[in-house]
Design a protein around this motif. Structure first.
Motif, PDB file in Angstrom:
ATOM      1  N   MET A   1     -35.985 -11.635 -24.651  1.00 58.36           N
ATOM      2  CA  MET A   1     -34.342 -11.246 -23.692  1.00 58.36           C
ATOM      3  C   MET A   1     -34.972 -10.362 -22.534  1.00 58.36           C
ATOM      4  O   MET A   1     -36.166  -9.918 -22.679  1.00 58.36           O
ATOM      5  N   THR A   2     -34.741 -10.568 -21.187  1.00 55.80           N
ATOM      6  CA  THR A   2     -34.961 -10.067 -20.260  1.00 55.80           C
ATOM      7  C   THR A   2     -33.842  -8.865 -20.101  1.00 55.80           C
ATOM      8  O   THR A   2     -32.544  -9.088 -19.697  1.00 55.80           O
ATOM      9  N   ARG A   3     -34.344  -7.582 -19.469  1.00 54.05           N
ATOM     10  CA  ARG A   3     -33.145  -6.389 -19.002  1.00 54.05           C
ATOM     11  C   ARG A   3     -34.118  -6.306 -17.543  1.00 54.05           C
ATOM     12  O   ARG A   3     -34.948  -7.122 -17.200  1.00 54.05           O
ATOM     13  N   LEU A   4     -32.464  -6.554 -16.564  1.00 55.56           N
ATOM     14  CA  LEU A   4     -32.424  -6.629 -15.378  1.00 55.56           C
ATOM     15  C   LEU A   4     -32.385  -5.918 -14.702  1.00 55.56           C
ATOM     16  O   LEU A   4     -30.624  -5.631 -15.051  1.00 55.56           O
TER      17      LEU A   4
ATOM     18  N   MET B   1     -30.896 -11.470 -20.035  1.00 45.10           N
ATOM     19  CA  MET B   1     -30.100 -12.779 -20.595  1.00 45.10           C
ATOM     20  C   MET B   1     -31.548 -13.461 -21.067  1.00 45.10           C
ATOM     21  O   MET B   1     -32.925 -12.302 -21.479  1.00 45.10           O
ATOM     22  N   GLY B   2     -31.978 -14.385 -22.069  1.00 42.73           N
ATOM     23  CA  GLY B   2     -32.876 -14.614 -22.540  1.00 42.73           C
ATOM     24  C   GLY B   2     -32.374 -15.832 -23.658  1.00 42.73           C
ATOM     25  O   GLY B   2     -31.231 -16.689 -23.277  1.00 42.73           O
TER      26      GLY B   2
ATOM     27  N   LEU C   1     -25.550 -10.631 -20.649  1.00 41.94           N
ATOM     28  CA  LEU C   1     -24.807  -9.806 -19.915  1.00 41.94           C
ATOM     29  C   LEU C   1     -25.277  -9.038 -19.225  1.00 41.94           C
ATOM     30  O   LEU C   1     -25.652  -8.966 -19.040  1.00 41.94           O
ATOM     31  N   VAL C   2     -23.433  -8.593 -18.495  1.00 39.95           N
ATOM     32  CA  VAL C   2     -23.263  -7.771 -16.910  1.00 39.95           C
ATOM     33  C   VAL C   2     -22.267  -6.693 -16.866  1.00 39.95           C
ATOM     34  O   VAL C   2     -21.790  -6.445 -17.543  1.00 39.95           O
ATOM     35  N   VAL C   3     -23.438  -5.623 -16.596  1.00 44.23           N
ATOM     36  CA  VAL C   3     -22.468  -3.814 -17.091  1.00 44.23           C
ATOM     37  C   VAL C   3     -22.473  -3.637 -15.275  1.00 44.23           C
ATOM     38  O   VAL C   3     -23.735  -3.008 -14.763  1.00 44.23           O
TER      39      VAL C   3
ATOM     40  N   VAL D   1     -40.874 -18.219 -16.140  1.00 43.04           N
ATOM     41  CA  VAL D   1     -39.643 -18.902 -15.996  1.00 43.04           C
ATOM     42  C   VAL D   1     -39.022 -18.082 -17.644  1.00 43.04           C
ATOM     43  O   VAL D   1     -40.041 -18.164 -18.825  1.00 43.04           O
ATOM     44  N   ILE D   2     -38.195 -18.171 -17.570  1.00 46.50           N
ATOM     45  CA  ILE D   2     -37.399 -17.526 -18.697  1.00 46.50           C
ATOM     46  C   ILE D   2     -35.974 -17.118 -18.569  1.00 46.50           C
ATOM     47  O   ILE D   2     -35.459 -17.673 -18.241  1.00 46.50           O
ATOM     48  N   GLY D   3     -35.488 -17.586 -20.178  1.00 46.14           N
ATOM     49  CA  GLY D   3     -33.684 -18.539 -20.121  1.00 46.14           C
ATOM     50  C   GLY D   3     -33.870 -18.448 -21.733  1.00 46.14           C
ATOM     51  O   GLY D   3     -34.128 -18.226 -22.520  1.00 46.14           O
TER      52      GLY D   3
END
Length: 486
Positions: free
Chosen positions: A260-263, A234-235, A225-227, A416-418
């Motif tokens: 999940m991770t918030r970026l 992502m995750g 998700l991108v805002v 690494v996460i994804g």
């Protein structure tokens, strides 16, 4: 006499056909294919020639059609021409510089500093955090998930998208064709998207009468998700209820455990680049001029993590994710901690992991105690003895939960996460997205998540595994053979 002659001719013709199939299989199947996969296909075709040939013609091509691969290559060249090449930070270890260079060579995306990343391991909290981020949107929202469903769990997310559209925000959504359509009441999901005004498209549609066809089990498995280019997520989590709205899962009481991770920071531009690439490939519409921020235009985060996105999949010439994983395992000097719901490694990864043990590293693997996919679960189990004997500590996350998180860490400052599992399917057949992170604070947060796994589950020992019944390990070995058919 006449009937005997016909019978002999029939059988003779049959043997000639089988011989031709076998010879052609020996010529064509090993080309550009790993030996284990080639041997699995050849074994299938030699044992049951006609059936094996039909299966091979259906799912034997592990690459997307040339048109889609060429489009991905064209997009990568555009990215390479527009993105400033990542420089080697003097603070990076030499091995990390080389890994970052490898990733950039394969994907065109450089490692960038100045990022913030926070982990969310609560299922509903992750959904709520994404909905809250959408409520801050001023211009556009990009949503891409392997599975999308409108249900009680995701209702707040859908409501946030609706409020965004009502504010004049453009919301675009991508969902995998087969994975999403097989969810109960999927038609209602897309009817709701149409009602609220979301612009959406399927990924990798299998619609031969519309000229859209590839190997049916090649899937886009990404979750993002991108805002407004400012915030990203992502995750491993899909946009669906924790039990996937599946009667079978509900009956067994299964619940998915995610991470999940918030970026924020420049890496959000890379997450958005993956979405824009998938959007233009699926729809033919290039919106990068109006719905993209360059990394240099995004304010750096105080946490100052170094991040690099690594997309992978059958549109690329090689397994970008597998190469990343192997490079990191070989680079580790103290510990390797792996988490994967579907752990079916290829030979290179098995050797990397067991060699890490022989180098004296602390190697741990977190997997689920139970499985939701029979063949994959048994194929995964077939590796337990080899890993345990080498010294890998295996922790089983307890039923009724499926540990669906996908991440790993090495030493004390790289992780690494994804979306990528550590299995042959994710390496070769699925479009995936992994993020390399260098930063002690992020790894410390991941260590806390890993400790939760230990506290909730139990450790599997070699002594316990040796007591497994023969019929169970027989199924494991059989499933392992089928896993190589890629």
């Amino acid at each position: 006499m006449h009937s005997l002659l016909l019978s002999n001719l029939f059988w003779g013709f049959g043997w000639v056909v089988v011989l031709i199939i076998d010879v052609l299989a020996l010529i064509y199947i090993p080309r550009d294919r790993k030996p284990t996969a080639a041997m699995a296909w050849l074994l299938l075709i030699l044992i049951v020639p006609l059936v094996g040939l039909v299966i091979y013609l259906l799912i034997g091509n592990f690459r997307l059609p040339a048109k889609r691969r060429n489009e991905q290559a064209r997009i990568d060249e555009i990215i390479r021409s527009r993105v400033q090449r990542g420089g080697d930070d003097p603070g990076w270890p030499r091995w990390f510089q080389r890994v970052a260079e490898q990733n950039e060579t394969l994907t065109s995306l450089p490692a960038v500093a100045g990022n913030g990343a926070s982990l969310i391991d609560d299922y509903q909290a992750s959904m709520d955090a994404m909905a809250a981020a959408i409520d801050t949107a001023n211009d556009w929202v990009h949503v891409e998930f392997y599975i999308v469903a409108w249900d009680d769990t995701t209702r707040g997310f859908f409501s946030a998208m609706e409020r965004a559209v009502q504010r004049g925000v453009t919301v675009r959504l991508l969902a995998d064709f087969i994975a999403t359509r097989k969810i109960p009441n999927s038609d209602k999901t897309f009817a709701e998207l149409d009602r609220i005004g979301v612009k959406w498209s399927f990924m990798l549609p299998v619609q031969p009468f519309k000229g859209k066809f590839q190997r049916p089990d090649l899937r886009n498995h990404r979750k993002l998700l991108v805002v407004d280019g400012r915030v990203g997520f992502m995750g491993s989590q899909n946009l669906i209820s924790r039990d996937y709205n599946s009667p079978k899962n509900i009956k067994r009481g299964l619940k998915w455990q995610e991470l999940m991770t918030r970026l924020d920071g420049p890496v959000v531009a890379q997450v958005n680049t993956v979405f824009l690439s998938d959007w233009v490939i699926e729809t033919g519409e290039d919106v990068s001029a109006s719905e993209h921020l360059a990394a240099s235009d995004i304010a750096p985060a105080a946490e100052n993590l170094t991040c690099q996105l690594v997309p992978s999949g059958p549109a690329y010439e090689t397994e970008n994710n597998l190469r990343l994983f192997l490079s990191l395992i070989h680079a580790a000097t103290e510990r390797v901690i792996l988490t994967s719901p579907y752990f079916v490694p290829d030979e290179a990864m098995v050797y990397a992991i067991t060699t890490a043990c022989q180098r004296g590293l602390d190697v741990q693997l977190f997997v689920s105690e139970i499985g939701d996919q029979g063949l994959v679960y048994h194929a995964q189990r077939s590796y337990y003895r080899t890993l345990l004997a080498a010294g890998v500590r295996i922790f089983l996350y307890p039923a009724p939960f499926i540990l669906h998180a996908k991440h790993f860490s090495i030493d004390d400052d790289v992780a690494v996460i994804g979306s990528s599992n550590m299995d042959i399917r994710s390496f070769s057949l699925n479009a995936e997205m992994s993020m390399l992170v260098r930063g002690a604070s992020f790894v410390q947060a991941m260590r806390r998540v890993e400790q939760k796994y230990r506290d909730a589950g139990r450790e599997l020992t070699l002594e316990e595994w040796e007591r497994e019944p023969a019929h169970s390990t027989f199924l494991d070995g059989l499933a392992r053979l089928t896993s190589a058919l890629n």
